[in-house]
Design a protein around this motif. Structure first.
Motif, PDB file in Angstrom:
ATOM      1  N   TYR A  51      -9.418   5.674  22.243  1.00  0.00           N
ATOM      2  CA  TYR A  51      -7.908   5.759  22.575  1.00  0.00           C
ATOM      3  C   TYR A  51      -7.163   6.091  21.268  1.00  0.00           C
ATOM      4  O   TYR A  51      -7.349   5.789  20.433  1.00  0.00           O
ATOM      5  N   THR A  52      -6.036   6.988  21.818  1.00  0.00           N
ATOM      6  CA  THR A  52      -4.915   7.390  21.008  1.00  0.00           C
ATOM      7  C   THR A  52      -3.563   7.187  21.597  1.00  0.00           C
ATOM      8  O   THR A  52      -3.570   7.646  22.744  1.00  0.00           O
ATOM      9  N   ALA A  53      -2.854   6.417  21.128  1.00  0.00           N
ATOM     10  CA  ALA A  53      -1.598   5.931  21.746  1.00  0.00           C
ATOM     11  C   ALA A  53      -0.935   7.531  21.966  1.00  0.00           C
ATOM     12  O   ALA A  53      -0.887   8.310  21.087  1.00  0.00           O
ATOM     13  N   PRO A  54      -0.028   7.499  23.356  1.00  0.00           N
ATOM     14  CA  PRO A  54       0.753   8.671  23.421  1.00  0.00           C
ATOM     15  C   PRO A  54       1.677   9.067  22.225  1.00  0.00           C
ATOM     16  O   PRO A  54       2.277  10.089  22.047  1.00  0.00           O
ATOM     17  N   PRO A  60       4.269  13.229  16.066  1.00  0.00           N
ATOM     18  CA  PRO A  60       5.296  13.016  15.215  1.00  0.00           C
ATOM     19  C   PRO A  60       4.843  13.358  13.747  1.00  0.00           C
ATOM     20  O   PRO A  60       3.729  13.371  13.332  1.00  0.00           O
ATOM     21  N   PRO A  61       5.928  13.388  12.824  1.00  0.00           N
ATOM     22  CA  PRO A  61       5.692  13.783  11.367  1.00  0.00           C
ATOM     23  C   PRO A  61       4.806  12.769  10.669  1.00  0.00           C
ATOM     24  O   PRO A  61       4.107  13.050   9.770  1.00  0.00           O
ATOM     25  N   TRP A  62       4.584  11.600  11.107  1.00  0.00           N
ATOM     26  CA  TRP A  62       3.716  10.667  10.562  1.00  0.00           C
ATOM     27  C   TRP A  62       2.345  10.442  11.131  1.00  0.00           C
ATOM     28  O   TRP A  62       1.592   9.645  10.653  1.00  0.00           O
ATOM     29  N   ALA A  63       1.996  11.572  11.783  1.00  0.00           N
ATOM     30  CA  ALA A  63       0.565  11.457  12.436  1.00  0.00           C
ATOM     31  C   ALA A  63       0.104  12.872  12.056  1.00  0.00           C
ATOM     32  O   ALA A  63       0.412  13.929  12.289  1.00  0.00           O
ATOM     33  N   ASP A  64      -1.417  12.628  11.910  1.00  0.00           N
ATOM     34  CA  ASP A  64      -1.971  13.837  11.556  1.00  0.00           C
ATOM     35  C   ASP A  64      -2.636  14.848  12.965  1.00  0.00           C
ATOM     36  O   ASP A  64      -2.359  13.850  14.016  1.00  0.00           O
ATOM     37  N   PRO A  65      -3.194  15.822  12.875  1.00  0.00           N
ATOM     38  CA  PRO A  65      -3.431  16.659  14.067  1.00  0.00           C
ATOM     39  C   PRO A  65      -4.893  15.957  14.545  1.00  0.00           C
ATOM     40  O   PRO A  65      -5.485  15.040  13.867  1.00  0.00           O
ATOM     41  N   LEU A 117      -2.212   4.048  15.186  1.00  0.00           N
ATOM     42  CA  LEU A 117      -2.166   4.550  13.824  1.00  0.00           C
ATOM     43  C   LEU A 117      -1.931   6.033  13.854  1.00  0.00           C
ATOM     44  O   LEU A 117      -2.677   6.704  14.450  1.00  0.00           O
ATOM     45  N   GLY A 118      -1.606   6.532  12.833  1.00  0.00           N
ATOM     46  CA  GLY A 118      -1.042   8.347  12.614  1.00  0.00           C
ATOM     47  C   GLY A 118      -2.011   8.874  11.847  1.00  0.00           C
ATOM     48  O   GLY A 118      -2.499   9.945  12.346  1.00  0.00           O
ATOM     49  N   ARG A 119      -2.600   8.293  10.957  1.00  0.00           N
ATOM     50  CA  ARG A 119      -3.626   8.880   9.809  1.00  0.00           C
ATOM     51  C   ARG A 119      -5.055   8.513  10.542  1.00  0.00           C
ATOM     52  O   ARG A 119      -5.551   7.451  10.670  1.00  0.00           O
ATOM     53  N   TRP A 120      -6.026   9.529  10.437  1.00  0.00           N
ATOM     54  CA  TRP A 120      -7.322   9.252  10.298  1.00  0.00           C
ATOM     55  C   TRP A 120      -7.661   8.579   9.169  1.00  0.00           C
ATOM     56  O   TRP A 120      -7.203   9.011   8.161  1.00  0.00           O
ATOM     57  N   GLY A 121      -8.630   7.762   9.162  1.00  0.00           N
ATOM     58  CA  GLY A 121      -9.131   7.091   7.612  1.00  0.00           C
ATOM     59  C   GLY A 121      -7.905   5.967   7.426  1.00  0.00           C
ATOM     60  O   GLY A 121      -7.358   5.381   8.216  1.00  0.00           O
ATOM     61  N   PRO A 122      -7.722   5.973   6.038  1.00  0.00           N
ATOM     62  CA  PRO A 122      -6.822   4.897   5.569  1.00  0.00           C
ATOM     63  C   PRO A 122      -5.471   4.940   5.960  1.00  0.00           C
ATOM     64  O   PRO A 122      -4.982   6.160   5.779  1.00  0.00           O
ATOM     65  N   ASN A 123      -4.766   3.966   6.708  1.00  0.00           N
ATOM     66  CA  ASN A 123      -3.243   4.061   6.740  1.00  0.00           C
ATOM     67  C   ASN A 123      -2.637   3.192   5.654  1.00  0.00           C
ATOM     68  O   ASN A 123      -2.905   2.125   5.540  1.00  0.00           O
ATOM     69  N   HIS A 124      -2.023   3.756   4.723  1.00  0.00           N
ATOM     70  CA  HIS A 124      -1.485   2.874   3.603  1.00  0.00           C
ATOM     71  C   HIS A 124      -0.292   2.093   3.881  1.00  0.00           C
ATOM     72  O   HIS A 124       0.848   2.680   4.202  1.00  0.00           O
ATOM     73  N   ALA A 125      -0.243   0.944   3.483  1.00  0.00           N
ATOM     74  CA  ALA A 125       0.954   0.073   3.597  1.00  0.00           C
ATOM     75  C   ALA A 125       1.222  -0.699   2.145  1.00  0.00           C
ATOM     76  O   ALA A 125       0.389  -0.568   1.324  1.00  0.00           O
ATOM     77  N   ALA A 126       2.537  -1.514   2.205  1.00  0.00           N
ATOM     78  CA  ALA A 126       2.641  -2.134   1.038  1.00  0.00           C
ATOM     79  C   ALA A 126       3.343  -3.549   1.565  1.00  0.00           C
ATOM     80  O   ALA A 126       4.334  -3.395   2.639  1.00  0.00           O
TER      81      ALA A 126
END
Ligand code: RP5
Length: 293
Positions: A51-54, A60-65, A117-126
């Motif tokens: 599952y990957t959300a629509p 969007p610019p924050w997501a990977d292909p 989540l937009g990125r494959w692998g780690p999605n970094h937050a603070a």
């Protein structure tokens, strides 16, 4: 207080295995019992849905292909990806690439793909942990619990998406440093800077810069976030900013904004129920200040 940040490399995940995936009614994770979480434990029946959300698939610019269907090999796993300006390094070490995609370093989650989540692998937050001592209104004395331990308070926000209370953290934008993310997210979610007038904005900036000029790292690593999947997960750096004398943050006018619908000073105690792994960051903060827990 000092330097050592906790790295929970041996942690397991629980919220990352909740049955119904966030912001869906019918996306259900494959059941993963505790003992089947580690990848090195055989689980032949394991067939997690994909599952990957629509919102992520709409590019969007924050997501990977979708790296599984393209032959694009430009993504730099386990490295700083200069082309995308994205940090694809994990705080907890090198992750494996299996079938062209990163594999969750903690273990199975019961879901493939990226979910929300937009990125494959780690999605970094603070995450900023802003604290002060709880004080009596009249005398200004620090409040103590029944064992004589001083009570610490922190600024919590109520998330718009699931109404859970959380730290006012957020995603690190491409090319952004963690210290900038912390200031930006705190100003947007706890002080509603996005809707402030230009004079108010200036005031907020000065106060936030003074408060955040000195902080202590409490945690860096994996977050047990309900959005995690087998291929995408949250990581964070949580920093504590403490107003010991109650002279700076204690006087901030809190005002929920952006992704937050509520904001308040919350007493720290072991009964707290917070989003993702935030309870454990708060526990560590209380211990560092020798505060009530
Ligand atoms: C958690 O998600 C992190 O600890 C951080 O608080 C948060 C970032 O995501 P958003 O609040 O931007 O959704 O895993």
């Amino acid at each position: 207080m000092g330097g050592r940040a906790v790295r929970l490399t041996t942690m397991t995940h629980i919220k990352a295995r909740i049955e119904v995936y966030p912001r869906t009614d019918d996306v259900k994770r494959f059941k993963v019992p505790d003992e089947k979480v580690p990848w090195n434990v055989k689980y032949q029946e394991y067939e997690p849905p994909d599952y990957t959300a629509p919102s992520v698939l709409s590019k969007p610019p924050w997501a990977d292909p979708d790296v599984r269907t393209t032959n694009d090999t430009s993504i730099k796993w386990n490295d700083y990806d200069k082309a995308a300006n994205v940090n694809r390094r994990s705080h907890i070490g090198e992750y494996k690439i299996v079938d062209k995609t990163p594999r969750n370093p903690i273990g199975r989650t019961g879901l493939r793909g990226r979910g929300l989540l937009g990125r494959w692998g780690p999605n970094h937050a603070a995450d900023p942990i802003v604290t002060r001592w709880k004080r009596q209104n009249k005398t200004n004395e620090v409040v103590k619990d029944k064992d004589g331990q001083p009570v610490l308070q922190f600024i919590a926000v109520q998330r718009r998406d699931n109404k859970e209370w959380a730290l006012p953290g957020g995603m690190v934008d491409p090319g952004e440093s963690v210290t900038v993310t912390i200031r930006r997210e705190f100003s947007e979610e706890a002080l509603n800077k996005l809707e402030a007038s230009s004079t108010e904005k200036k005031k907020i900036e000065t106060a936030v810069n003074a408060l955040f000029s000195k902080g202590d790292e409490i945690y860096r690593g994996y977050v047990d976030d309900p959005r995690n999947t087998d291929n995408s997960w949250m990581e964070t750096i949580a920093m504590n900013f403490h107003d010991d004398h109650g002279k700076s943050v204690a006087n901030f006018k809190l005002h929920a904004g952006d992704d937050a619908v509520g904001v308040q000073w919350m007493d720290i105690s072991k009964t707290l129920k917070l989003y993702a792994s935030h309870e454990s960051f708060i526990k560590e903060t209380a211990q560092k200040h020798a505060a009530s827990w």
